[in-house]
Design an enzyme around this catalytic site. Structure first.
Site, mmCIF file in Angstrom:
data_model
loop_
_atom_site.group_PDB
_atom_site.id
_atom_site.type_symbol
_atom_site.label_atom_id
_atom_site.label_comp_id
_atom_site.label_asym_id
_atom_site.label_seq_id
_atom_site.Cartn_x
_atom_site.Cartn_y
_atom_site.Cartn_z
ATOM 1 N N HIS A 427 -8.403 -32.698 -6.148
ATOM 2 C CA HIS A 427 -8.278 -33.661 -7.238
ATOM 3 C C HIS A 427 -7.346 -33.153 -8.330
ATOM 4 O O HIS A 427 -6.465 -33.882 -8.806
ATOM 5 C CB HIS A 427 -9.666 -33.967 -7.820
ATOM 6 C CG HIS A 427 -9.620 -34.831 -9.038
ATOM 7 N ND1 HIS A 427 -9.641 -34.311 -10.307
ATOM 8 C CD2 HIS A 427 -9.507 -36.176 -9.178
ATOM 9 C CE1 HIS A 427 -9.558 -35.298 -11.185
ATOM 10 N NE2 HIS A 427 -9.488 -36.437 -10.522
ATOM 11 N N ARG A 517 16.429 -13.184 4.811
ATOM 12 C CA ARG A 517 16.040 -11.774 4.883
ATOM 13 C C ARG A 517 14.716 -11.606 5.612
ATOM 14 O O ARG A 517 13.652 -11.899 5.071
ATOM 15 C CB ARG A 517 15.942 -11.190 3.479
ATOM 16 C CG ARG A 517 17.236 -11.270 2.661
ATOM 17 C CD ARG A 517 17.024 -10.674 1.283
ATOM 18 N NE ARG A 517 18.225 -10.693 0.478
ATOM 19 C CZ ARG A 517 18.538 -11.674 -0.376
ATOM 20 N NH1 ARG A 517 17.722 -12.719 -0.503
ATOM 21 N NH2 ARG A 517 19.641 -11.616 -1.090
ATOM 22 N N ARG A 585 18.956 -12.353 9.274
ATOM 23 C CA ARG A 585 19.277 -10.938 9.456
ATOM 24 C C ARG A 585 18.061 -10.212 10.007
ATOM 25 O O ARG A 585 16.969 -10.294 9.431
ATOM 26 C CB ARG A 585 19.704 -10.320 8.126
ATOM 27 C CG ARG A 585 20.164 -8.874 8.250
ATOM 28 C CD ARG A 585 20.667 -8.350 6.917
ATOM 29 N NE ARG A 585 19.606 -8.197 5.935
ATOM 30 C CZ ARG A 585 19.807 -7.926 4.656
ATOM 31 N NH1 ARG A 585 21.049 -7.788 4.192
ATOM 32 N NH2 ARG A 585 18.796 -7.794 3.824
ATOM 33 N N GLU A 687 29.718 -4.519 6.529
ATOM 34 C CA GLU A 687 29.339 -3.844 5.286
ATOM 35 C C GLU A 687 29.654 -2.342 5.309
ATOM 36 O O GLU A 687 29.297 -1.626 4.379
ATOM 37 C CB GLU A 687 27.845 -4.063 5.027
ATOM 38 C CG GLU A 687 26.948 -3.651 6.185
ATOM 39 C CD GLU A 687 25.509 -4.130 6.023
ATOM 40 O OE1 GLU A 687 25.124 -4.502 4.903
ATOM 41 O OE2 GLU A 687 24.781 -4.133 7.026
ATOM 42 N N SER A 709 28.711 -7.395 0.517
ATOM 43 C CA SER A 709 29.484 -6.716 -0.535
ATOM 44 C C SER A 709 28.681 -5.619 -1.222
ATOM 45 O O SER A 709 29.267 -4.681 -1.777
ATOM 46 C CB SER A 709 29.979 -7.732 -1.567
ATOM 47 O OG SER A 709 28.893 -8.418 -2.169
ATOM 48 N N ASP A 711 26.510 -3.223 0.149
ATOM 49 C CA ASP A 711 26.676 -1.958 0.866
ATOM 50 C C ASP A 711 28.148 -1.586 0.999
ATOM 51 O O ASP A 711 28.501 -0.393 0.939
ATOM 52 C CB ASP A 711 26.035 -2.042 2.251
ATOM 53 C CG ASP A 711 24.545 -1.695 2.215
ATOM 54 O OD1 ASP A 711 24.149 -0.905 1.337
ATOM 55 O OD2 ASP A 711 23.793 -2.226 3.043
ATOM 56 N N CYS A 758 27.776 -12.627 1.822
ATOM 57 C CA CYS A 758 26.405 -12.906 1.393
ATOM 58 C C CYS A 758 25.892 -11.880 0.396
ATOM 59 O O CYS A 758 24.689 -11.770 0.184
ATOM 60 C CB CYS A 758 25.467 -12.975 2.599
ATOM 61 S SG CYS A 758 25.368 -11.431 3.544
#
Length: 810
Positions: A427, A517, A585, A687, A709, A711, A758
């Site tokens: 409710h 992820r 990934r 990476e 970008s 790593d 990413c």
């Protein structure tokens, strides 16, 4: 059948056009019984006592003038006066005798129902107001229902009480708010075979997601016993989600499930009309199990889709539905016992984005299930019982054990609502959505742990978990007209790891998910090291072994727990963005992060610099993690193949060398994830400088590359991105980093592979987004909070470059 009955209509003789005669609830029951029973939807039979019976009974008793004296001049803001007038009105209606002809018709219909179901049948006596369940107003719960009714006198007394409940305080107040004339609204009564859910389970379901308005799912709640506890918010139910497109394509799987506490259940009490039901505790073992099976969930999903389709065809436009169901513990069948139009979430078009964001932090007091996505700050007002609602002040945050329709006069004055008990279909949740205020339900302890009168901030903007913070925390609200935003030529994708945010995030302008992820889902929804699930016998700590066994109860093998939870987490994200691509990934925990999972310390060695250690692709074929990777692959195979979410693409992180790529791709094929089979594409994170320098060689094994970008920057600049002491040297805009990114994009064009980025850079730095667009990168994947601003910026850049935008929202 009853011949020429004036006051009774069986469900088989009424339909959706009969609302003026039998009210919305009965009209819908008749519609389903007539047209959906042949389609396999089970609806218990019954009959309606018409609104004419209500009117004629009061006319014959000469009660209308008394009712006017009781209600004329009513001030709904004066709660004490409202209570006195409502009591007087109920007494007038209840006291009116049932004329003999009307009584005979009711009992004759009751005999006919007994002939169908047996003399020991009990019935439910349910109100059905002629103004209820309309497209723009939900009258759910405004009048009373009586359950487990047996025998002539109990039935007739229940009908008199049901007629009188048209003038319950909450019903009078709600009609006044909605602009309905009390004397133009009449009450019909539904008398239907009682489904014995006291010996099984019951619940509520919607043909859309109630929080986001996402229409491609069926959302189901379930708990043991009769359904009143779920509707009233007295119990924290189990939750299930089924994805319609893949279900209709033949992939009959549950998309997502959440276990509720289900501490009590409502069962029958034989005897007095005032106490036909009671609550009893649910044994701990039953609390820790789902109250219905997957087969039950899929049956309900089938019902919901058929019901929504039927009512949509009747209306000539999509019509999401709000339904109640019950499972009979005697015959094992599931029955639909109510269906009405959904009146809140279905109004959301997704075209105007409202973003609430906290701008600070505070001590976390408690948390529960979030309703809506808003934030509110206010004075906490704990109210133990509905009799004390008169003390509530407008703008306060209402805190209660649970709420019922009796609380509605003050709920519309609240800045937000917090309850100890209840699920997302209770409710409090329904009313909060209707009022457009945040609610947090099922906290378990809010009335005990929040200090009455203190200032608190409640946030429903952080996913499905609503959080209550101490103090006034500043927050911002942004509004965006998404329909006015064209789509850039450059694909704008989203970085996402939390399935709780998927359905809401779906409404951002996007081309799918560029980075889902997996490790977030493993950490939040599973919490156990994958190798500990593959080999629990190697966990040497008894407490940790017990924790693993406790979490994985009911599974044939502990590893099955990971497969189901991980596939459902990833599947929820994939369903939200279906059919657009969702790039998942594979796990990229570092050793120190893995070690923090339950059982993790028995499988992880200490590393001085985990950033450069045993992570990513190096784990997948290594004996120390190969069995954990096999579980990850089994989960992805289940999501793609069994659940039908073929828009999932997979991505391999931190792949240092070409021969490592070859081993991983070969191993995935052995585990049932063969690149190219069933349309499977496998990407690689680009990476590591070696990925850029040897991109043509890596391209033999992958369908696309996503530049990480974060790593890549640390490895080019030699800066540990976790080290605060050298953080000043970490900058993705460095000329060397940009040169590497340029080489990667050019390499993708040369090899015919997809290029994307990413990392964090374009979310933080507009100039990086400009650099990537000028390079002609295929996609940029952003954090959700940067999507709208970056999309507008990219459109400006592309306009300068002479690139035409695509059409706007789908």
């Amino acid at each position: 059948m009853i011949v020429k009955a004036r006051y009774v209509r069986f469900f088989s003789d009424i339909g959706i056009d009969d609302v003026p005669l039998v009210g919305g609830k009965n009209a819908s029951l008749g519609e389903m019984y007539r047209y959906l029973t042949p389609a396999g939807v089970r609806v218990p039979n019954g009959f309606a006592i018409t609104a004419d019976a209500y009117r004629d009974r009061l006319t014959e008793a000469g009660a209308w003038e008394e009712l006017h004296r009781a209600l004329d001049g009513l001030d709904p803001g004066n709660l004490r006066d409202l209570a006195q007038r409502a009591q007087a009105a109920r007494s007038i209606v209840y006291s009116a005798p049932i004329p003999s002809g009307m009584r005979d018709e009711i009992l004759q219909a009751y005999r006919q129902l007994q002939a169908q179901y047996g003399d020991d049948m009990s019935v439910a006596v349910r109100s059905s107001a002629t103004a209820e369940d309309l497209p723009n107003a939900s009258f759910a719960g405004q009048q009373d229902t009586y359950l487990n009714v047996r025998g002539d006198e109990m039935l007739l007394d229940s009908c008199r009480r049901c007629f009188a409940s048209l003038f319950i305080d909450r019903a009078i107040h709600y009609r006044t708010d909605q602009g309905f004339d009390h004397f133009k609204v009449a009450l019909s009564i539904g008398v239907m075979k009682m489904v014995r859910s006291d010996q099984a389970a019951s619940g509520v379901m919607f043909s859309l997601d109630t929080e986001s308005g996402f229409r491609d799912v069926v959302f189901i709640t379930a708990a043991y016993g009769l359904g009143e506890n779920i509707v009233q918010g007295a119990v924290d139910p189990d939750e299930f989600t089924v994805f319609k497109p893949t279900f209709l394509a033949g992939h009959h799987r549950v998309l997502r499930r959440v276990l509720g506490s289900k501490k009590i259940k409502m069962v029958y009490t034989d005897g007095d009309i005032r106490a036909t039901t009671r609550n009893v505790p649910v044994p701990r073992e039953a609390q820790e199990q789902f109250s219905i099976t997957d087969e039950d969930v899929l049956t309900l999903a089938d019902y919901a889709i058929k019901i929504e389709r039927h009512y949509s065809e009747q209306a000539g436009h999509p019509k999401p539905m709000d339904m109640e169901w019950a499972k009979d513990g005697l015959d094992g069948h599931i029955y639909l016992v109510q269906a009405r139009p959904e009146t809140v979430a279905s109004r959301k078009t997704g075209r105007v984005l409202e973003e609430y964001q906290l701008q600070g932090k505070g001590p976390l007091v408690t948390q529960g299930r979030a309703v809506g996505s808003r934030i509110a700050t206010g004075r906490a007002h704990i109210i133990p019982h509905a009799t004390e609602i008169a003390s509530f002040q407008a703008g306060e945050i209402l805190i209660a054990d649970t709420t019922t329709p009796d609380w509605e006069p003050i709920m519309k004055q609240a800045a937000g609502i917090i309850t100890n008990r209840g699920g997302r279909t209770c409710h409090a949740a329904i009313i909060a959505r209707e009022l457009g205020i945040p609610a947090i339900v099922g906290t378990d302890n809010a009335t005990r742990i929040v200090t009455n009168g203190e200032t608190i901030t409640m946030s429903c903007a952080e996913g499905n978990t609503g959080k209550v913070y101490r103090g006034a925390i500043p927050f911002t609200v942004a509004h965006h007209d998404l329909a006015a935003i064209p789509r850039p030529a450059t694909a704008i994708m989203i970085n996402l790891g939390n399935p709780d945010l998927a359905f809401k995030t779906r409404f951002l302008p996007n081309d799918g998910v560029g980075l889902a992820r997996m490790e977030f889902i493993i950490g939040q929804a599973i919490g156990i090291h994958p190798m500990a699930l593959a080999h629990p016998d190697k966990v040497q700590d008894a407490a940790e072994r017990d924790a693993i066994m406790q979490r994985t109860r009911g599974y044939a093998h502990p590893g099955d727990f990971l497969i189901e939870r991980l596939s459902e987490g990833v599947g929820t994200i994939a369903a939200a963005f279906y059919p657009d691509p969702v790039i998942v990934r594979m796990s990229d925990f570092k050793t120190n992060e893995y070690a923090n999972l339950i059982g993790g310390r028995w499988f992880e060695a200490h590393e001085d610099n985990p950033m450069l250690g045993f992570r990513g692709a190096s784990r997948y074929t290594h004996p120390d993690y190969a069995d954990g990777f096999a579980l990850e692959c089994a989960a992805m195979r289940r999501a793609r193949n069994d659940m039908g979410l073929s828009n999932i693409k997979l991505m391999i992180p931190f792949c240092r060398r070409v021969d490592e790529a070859e081993r991983v791709i070969s191993r995935m094929a052995e585990l049932g994830l063969r690149r190219g089979t069933d349309g499977l594409e496998i990407y690689m994170m680009c990476e590591i400088p070696n990925n850029v320098l040897l991109l043509d060689d890596f391209a033999r094994y992958f369908d696309g590359f996503s530049i990480g970008s974060n790593d890549l920057t640390q490895l080019i600049l030699g800066v540990d991105r976790d080290a605060q002491t050298v953080a000043f040297d970490y900058d993705e805009r460095d000329a060397g980093v940009k040169a590497m990114i340029r080489m990667a994009v050019e390499g993708c064009k040369r090899t015919g592979r997809h290029s994307g980025l990413c990392g964090q850079a374009p979310s933080d730095y507009p100039e990086m987004a400009e650099f990537l667009v000028e390079l002609g990168i295929d996609s940029i994947s952003l954090n959700p909070d940067a999507v709208v601003a970056t999309t507008l910026h990219v459109l400006e850049i592309e306009k300068r470059l002479g690139r035409a935008p695509r059409a706007g929202m789908r």
